[in-house]
Design a protein around this motif. Structure first.
Motif, PDB file in Angstrom:
ATOM      1  N   ILE A 222       0.837  -1.208   0.000  1.00  0.00           N
ATOM      2  CA  ILE A 222       0.000   0.000   0.000  1.00  0.00           C
ATOM      3  C   ILE A 222       0.869   1.254   0.000  1.00  0.00           C
ATOM      4  CG2 ILE A 222      -1.647   1.350   1.374  1.00  0.00           C
ATOM      5  CD1 ILE A 222      -2.889  -1.324   2.258  1.00  0.00           C
ATOM      6  N   GLU A 226       0.710   4.126  -2.886  1.00  0.00           N
ATOM      7  CA  GLU A 226       0.508   5.558  -2.654  1.00  0.00           C
ATOM      8  C   GLU A 226       1.626   6.385  -3.285  1.00  0.00           C
ATOM      9  OE1 GLU A 226      -1.837   5.021   1.637  1.00  0.00           O
ATOM     10  OE2 GLU A 226       0.302   5.514   1.595  1.00  0.00           O
ATOM     11  N   GLU A 229       1.302   5.988  -7.460  1.00  0.00           N
ATOM     12  CA  GLU A 229       0.113   6.458  -8.176  1.00  0.00           C
ATOM     13  C   GLU A 229       0.312   7.764  -8.939  1.00  0.00           C
ATOM     14  OE1 GLU A 229      -4.283   7.461  -6.699  1.00  0.00           O
ATOM     15  OE2 GLU A 229      -3.800   5.317  -6.675  1.00  0.00           O
ATOM     16  N   GLU A 250      -7.353  -6.193  -1.622  1.00  0.00           N
ATOM     17  CA  GLU A 250      -7.304  -5.003  -0.776  1.00  0.00           C
ATOM     18  C   GLU A 250      -6.476  -3.897  -1.433  1.00  0.00           C
ATOM     19  OE1 GLU A 250      -8.045  -2.411   2.289  1.00  0.00           O
ATOM     20  OE2 GLU A 250      -8.994  -4.373   1.900  1.00  0.00           O
ATOM     21  N   LEU A 251      -5.409  -4.286  -2.098  1.00  0.00           N
ATOM     22  CA  LEU A 251      -4.555  -3.283  -2.729  1.00  0.00           C
ATOM     23  C   LEU A 251      -5.312  -2.511  -3.804  1.00  0.00           C
ATOM     24  CD1 LEU A 251      -1.699  -2.093  -2.846  1.00  0.00           C
ATOM     25  CD2 LEU A 251      -1.142  -3.835  -4.561  1.00  0.00           C
ATOM     26  N   LYS A 253      -8.117  -1.401  -3.697  1.00  0.00           N
ATOM     27  CA  LYS A 253      -8.890  -0.316  -3.082  1.00  0.00           C
ATOM     28  C   LYS A 253      -8.024   0.909  -2.804  1.00  0.00           C
ATOM     29  CE  LYS A 253     -11.719  -3.820  -0.751  1.00  0.00           C
ATOM     30  NZ  LYS A 253     -12.107  -4.408   0.564  1.00  0.00           N
ATOM     31  N   HIS A 254      -6.720   0.738  -2.915  1.00  0.00           N
ATOM     32  CA  HIS A 254      -5.779   1.816  -2.604  1.00  0.00           C
ATOM     33  C   HIS A 254      -5.019   2.319  -3.824  1.00  0.00           C
ATOM     34  CE1 HIS A 254      -6.106   1.134   1.808  1.00  0.00           C
ATOM     35  NE2 HIS A 254      -6.346  -0.116   1.429  1.00  0.00           N
ATOM     36  N   TYR A 255      -5.208   1.650  -4.968  1.00  0.00           N
ATOM     37  CA  TYR A 255      -4.457   2.008  -6.168  1.00  0.00           C
ATOM     38  C   TYR A 255      -5.410   2.049  -7.350  1.00  0.00           C
ATOM     39  CZ  TYR A 255      -0.485   2.100  -9.453  1.00  0.00           C
ATOM     40  OH  TYR A 255       0.428   2.459 -10.415  1.00  0.00           O
TER      41      TYR A 255
END
Length: 387
Positions: A222, A226, A229, A250-251, A253-255
């Motif tokens: 994650i 961040e 991106e 899950e990743l 949802k962050h990328y």
């Protein structure tokens, strides 16, 4: 007709390069020759195959299980119904006789290696390029005349500084590639520095892919996401363990940008679990299943069927491995492209000697089979297997 002999030989492809997980100092591959009694131009038709880099030569499985099963079978058990050619699907079943499901590991590599040689022989007997045969039998009859390819490199290496990385990536662009890939995963601070150095020589973030080779845990993946991106990269590849579908899910949802994974999943069932549970997005992400590591083209076609049933286009598949077998599949079954390793893992990587990369695309030779005969150095190795 019949198969006269099958031979296997381990071949070293060792080098000083490293990714975030392994080094290649003792890497080798299995090369296989399937010799038939079919005569073309006064010589027996021989199909050749080998496994992709990153997995060691599965010599034991090939020689103690797969080859004996084929050679102990009657020709009628593995020929087409008209007896004029080999049937890759029947041969696949023979190789998998008495093999329990699951636990794919190196068994899938052994089968994939021989499967490649079988398809090479089949296309040679039909006197057609494999991509044309695949398109006619399983596609729309009109194979792609060129395939997108990207240059995979940017490995960690002793003494390799940022300038050397830049020169390497620029060299790939000069060869005609439009997208280049580099390794990450050692540390975020080091890798951001290296990425920013790379972006000084590639046209834009969309021309650069990064690959963590499964090294990262979820919190670290994650943090990388961040940091990556804003660069809007071509893709962020295999951040965590290939079987940790929850991490991949899950990743996502962050990328928000493109991700890629799948080169270390070796069966249709594993690919299906990725689609079910890994959060991969069919409008954005790429799948990297490699037939040479995952039970061959017979299994790969099962995977493509599964993907279609789950709303995925074959164009979202860009196989790992950088070999001509995947290039044929990409053209014949209309995948999204193929990996390439310029100057690495020779002589197994790369494409026909006389065909250049142009604007990120490569054409295929008009010769029967996979096209190995268009690579002079590779054929020296493959012919030595059959001797």
């Amino acid at each position: 007709m019949k198969i006269v002999e099958i031979k296997e030989k381990p071949v070293p492809i060792s080098s000083s390069i490293k990714n975030a997980y392994i080094d290649f100092s003792k890497m080798d591959v299995s090369a296989v020759a399937v010799v038939t009694d079919v005569i073309r131009d006064g010589k027996p038709v021989i199909g050749y195959g080998f496994n992709s880099n990153g997995r060691y030569a599965p010599s034991g499985i090939i020689n103690t299980r797969m080859i004996p099963r084929i050679m102990e079978s009657k020709p009628a058990d593995y020929l087409t119904d008209d007896g004029r050619n080999l049937d890759p699907f029947k041969l696949w079943k023979i190789m998998m006789t008495n093999e329990k499901p699951g636990g794919h590991g190196e068994r899938s590599v052994a089968v994939g290696t021989i499967d490649m040689a079988i398809w090479d022989a089949v296309a040679k007997i039909e006197e057609k390029p494999l991509y044309q045969l695949l398109s006619e039998r399983y596609g729309d009859g009109h194979p792609d005349d060129k395939v997108f390819v990207y240059a995979a490199g940017g490995y960690y290496q002793p003494g390799k500084d940022d300038t050397m990385l830049q020169n390497e990536l620029k060299g790939y662009l000069d060869l005609g590639y439009s997208v280049v890939k580099m390794k990450i995963g050692n540390s975020l601070e080091e890798d951001i520095r290296r990425i920013e150095a790379a972006l000084k020589v590639v046209p834009a973030g969309k021309n650069l892919a990064v690959d963590a080779n499964g090294r990262l845990d979820l919190p670290t993946a994650i943090k990388y996401a961040e940091a990556l991106e804003p660069y809007d990269l071509f893709w962020y590849e295999e951040p965590g363990d290939p079987l940790d579908y929850d991490l991949q899910n899950e990743l996502g949802k962050h990328y928000k940008n493109t991700m890629a994974t799948g080169e270390n999943l070796f069966s249709m069932q594993d690919a299906r679990n990725l689609i079910r549970y890994g959060g991969m997005r069919p409008d954005k992400d790429y799948l990297q299943f490699d037939c040479a590591l995952s039970y061959g083209l017979v299994e790969y076609m099962k995977t493509l069927k599964m993907l279609k049933e789950n709303g995925w286009s074959s164009r979202r598949c860009i196989p790992h491995g950088g070999h001509q077998m995947s290039l044929n599949i990409a053209a014949g079954l209309k995948l999204g492209g193929n990996e390439s390793y310029p100057g690495i893992f020779e002589p197994f990587g790369g494409f026909a000697d006389d065909i250049q990369i142009e604007n990120g695309y490569v054409a295929l030779p008009q010769i029967p089979g996979v096209g190995f005969e268009t690579k002079a150095e590779l054929m020296k190795v493959l012919r030595s297997v059959a001797q």
